[in-house]
Motif scaffolding. Structure first.
Motif, PDB file in Angstrom:
ATOM      1  N   MET A   1       0.056  -0.431   4.553  1.00 47.09           N
ATOM      2  CA  MET A   1      -0.177   0.891   3.827  1.00 47.09           C
ATOM      3  C   MET A   1       0.107   1.074   2.461  1.00 47.09           C
ATOM      4  SD  MET A   1       0.784   3.469   7.037  1.00 47.09           S
ATOM      5  CE  MET A   1       0.358   4.844   5.950  1.00 47.09           C
ATOM      6  N   ASN A   2       0.269  -0.496   1.900  1.00 51.21           N
ATOM      7  CA  ASN A   2       0.724  -0.306   0.559  1.00 51.21           C
ATOM      8  C   ASN A   2      -0.489   0.330  -0.351  1.00 51.21           C
ATOM      9  OD1 ASN A   2       3.219  -1.508   0.992  1.00 51.21           O
ATOM     10  ND2 ASN A   2       2.306  -3.436   0.440  1.00 51.21           N
ATOM     11  N   GLY A   3      -0.222   0.977  -1.342  1.00 52.34           N
ATOM     12  CA  GLY A   3      -1.357   1.763  -2.081  1.00 52.34           C
ATOM     13  C   GLY A   3      -1.772   2.990  -1.449  1.00 52.34           C
ATOM     14  N   VAL A   4      -1.329   3.375  -0.350  1.00 50.88           N
ATOM     15  CA  VAL A   4      -1.593   4.618   0.229  1.00 50.88           C
ATOM     16  C   VAL A   4      -0.930   5.453  -0.052  1.00 50.88           C
ATOM     17  CG1 VAL A   4      -2.145   5.713   2.642  1.00 50.88           C
ATOM     18  CG2 VAL A   4      -2.797   3.438   2.102  1.00 50.88           C
ATOM     19  N   GLN A   5      -1.358   6.715  -0.525  1.00 47.49           N
ATOM     20  CA  GLN A   5      -0.426   7.934  -0.750  1.00 47.49           C
ATOM     21  C   GLN A   5       0.077   8.460   0.474  1.00 47.49           C
ATOM     22  OE1 GLN A   5      -2.184  10.551  -3.459  1.00 47.49           O
ATOM     23  NE2 GLN A   5      -2.661   9.068  -4.855  1.00 47.49           N
ATOM     24  N   LYS A   6       1.421   8.429   0.585  1.00 47.47           N
ATOM     25  CA  LYS A   6       2.160   8.734   1.943  1.00 47.47           C
ATOM     26  C   LYS A   6       2.979   9.967   1.557  1.00 47.47           C
ATOM     27  CE  LYS A   6       2.806   3.985   2.552  1.00 47.47           C
ATOM     28  NZ  LYS A   6       3.023   3.725   1.412  1.00 47.47           N
ATOM     29  N   VAL A   7       2.771  11.038   2.683  1.00 41.62           N
ATOM     30  CA  VAL A   7       3.821  12.264   2.492  1.00 41.62           C
ATOM     31  C   VAL A   7       4.570  12.366   3.745  1.00 41.62           C
ATOM     32  CG1 VAL A   7       3.194  14.976   2.722  1.00 41.62           C
ATOM     33  CG2 VAL A   7       1.582  13.318   1.364  1.00 41.62           C
TER      34      VAL A   7
ATOM     35  N   LEU B   1      13.917   9.678   4.410  1.00 40.74           N
ATOM     36  CA  LEU B   1      13.677   9.722   3.061  1.00 40.74           C
ATOM     37  C   LEU B   1      14.495   8.420   2.355  1.00 40.74           C
ATOM     38  CD1 LEU B   1      14.474  13.414   1.873  1.00 40.74           C
ATOM     39  CD2 LEU B   1      12.190  12.018   1.497  1.00 40.74           C
ATOM     40  N   GLU B   2      15.357   7.873   2.949  1.00 37.43           N
ATOM     41  CA  GLU B   2      15.945   6.735   2.506  1.00 37.43           C
ATOM     42  C   GLU B   2      15.246   5.182   2.661  1.00 37.43           C
ATOM     43  OE1 GLU B   2      20.020   6.201   3.937  1.00 37.43           O
ATOM     44  OE2 GLU B   2      20.489   8.388   3.264  1.00 37.43           O
ATOM     45  N   LEU B   3      14.472   5.757   3.991  1.00 35.49           N
ATOM     46  CA  LEU B   3      13.785   4.279   4.197  1.00 35.49           C
ATOM     47  C   LEU B   3      12.377   4.192   3.950  1.00 35.49           C
ATOM     48  CD1 LEU B   3      14.811   4.397   8.112  1.00 35.49           C
ATOM     49  CD2 LEU B   3      15.365   2.737   6.320  1.00 35.49           C
ATOM     50  N   MET B   4      11.983   5.608   3.478  1.00 37.17           N
ATOM     51  CA  MET B   4      10.495   5.660   2.674  1.00 37.17           C
ATOM     52  C   MET B   4      10.626   5.804   1.339  1.00 37.17           C
ATOM     53  SD  MET B   4       8.099   8.803   3.818  1.00 37.17           S
ATOM     54  CE  MET B   4       6.255   8.955   3.514  1.00 37.17           C
ATOM     55  N   PRO B   5      10.277   4.601   0.718  1.00 33.49           N
ATOM     56  CA  PRO B   5      10.151   4.543  -0.525  1.00 33.49           C
ATOM     57  C   PRO B   5       9.092   5.328  -1.452  1.00 33.49           C
ATOM     58  CG  PRO B   5       9.164   2.697   0.091  1.00 33.49           C
ATOM     59  CD  PRO B   5       9.610   3.464   1.405  1.00 33.49           C
ATOM     60  N   SER B   6       9.519   6.511  -2.366  1.00 35.78           N
ATOM     61  CA  SER B   6       8.764   7.057  -3.237  1.00 35.78           C
ATOM     62  C   SER B   6       7.550   7.687  -2.438  1.00 35.78           C
ATOM     63  CB  SER B   6       8.153   6.243  -4.517  1.00 35.78           C
ATOM     64  OG  SER B   6       7.609   5.227  -3.869  1.00 35.78           O
ATOM     65  N   PRO B   7       7.787   8.812  -1.439  1.00 36.19           N
ATOM     66  CA  PRO B   7       6.677   9.502  -1.031  1.00 36.19           C
ATOM     67  C   PRO B   7       5.874  10.134  -2.052  1.00 36.19           C
ATOM     68  CG  PRO B   7       8.858  10.505  -0.501  1.00 36.19           C
ATOM     69  CD  PRO B   7       9.117   9.282  -1.159  1.00 36.19           C
ATOM     70  N   THR B   8       4.615  10.407  -1.766  1.00 34.70           N
ATOM     71  CA  THR B   8       3.833  11.213  -2.728  1.00 34.70           C
ATOM     72  C   THR B   8       4.345  12.519  -2.693  1.00 34.70           C
ATOM     73  OG1 THR B   8       2.123   9.807  -2.185  1.00 34.70           O
ATOM     74  CG2 THR B   8       1.541  11.753  -3.266  1.00 34.70           C
TER      75      THR B   8
END
Length: 113
Positions: free
Chosen positions: A1-7, A44-51
């Motif tokens: 899912m790289n490049g996909v904006q994740k919320v 949040l620690e595992l999810m790099p830079s959420p949108t």
């Protein structure tokens, strides 16, 4: 899912199919991860830079629980991540409008960068 904006969606952990914020985000073309408040910091620690992070505060939350949501929202906002706070009982159409207006412009401006 790289490049996909994740919320990231933070909620109480009790989800109904009719009020699924993740489904509304998918309709906007966004991938999402939903986590209960108790696990939000670890996610949040595992999810790099959420949108963005959407906090869905339950109507049954007492003062202390609301304060925990709002403190975490402040920390996320201070990290430069867009935050949207919605109520659990907002009508589905109202949630969709809030998501589109609250996140749409922020997400589109980030995508342009």
């Amino acid at each position: 899912m790289n490049g996909v904006q994740k919320v990231l969606v933070v909620d109480s952990g009790e989800r109904s199919a009719g009020g699924a914020v993740s489904a509304q985000l998918a309709e906007m073309g966004l991938a999402s991860v939903t986590a209960p408040l108790a696990a939000a910091e670890e996610v949040l620690e595992l999810m790099p830079s959420p949108t963005a992070v959407v906090f869905q505060i339950p109507s049954s939350a007492d003062f202390e629980e609301r304060r925990v949501y709002l403190r975490l929202a402040d920390r996320v906002r201070a990290a430069g991540i867009p935050v949207l706070i919605i109520g659990e009982n907002d009508a589905a159409g109202g949630q969709s409008a809030l998501l589109q207006s609250g996140l749409g412009a922020k997400i589109l401006s980030q995508a342009a960068l």
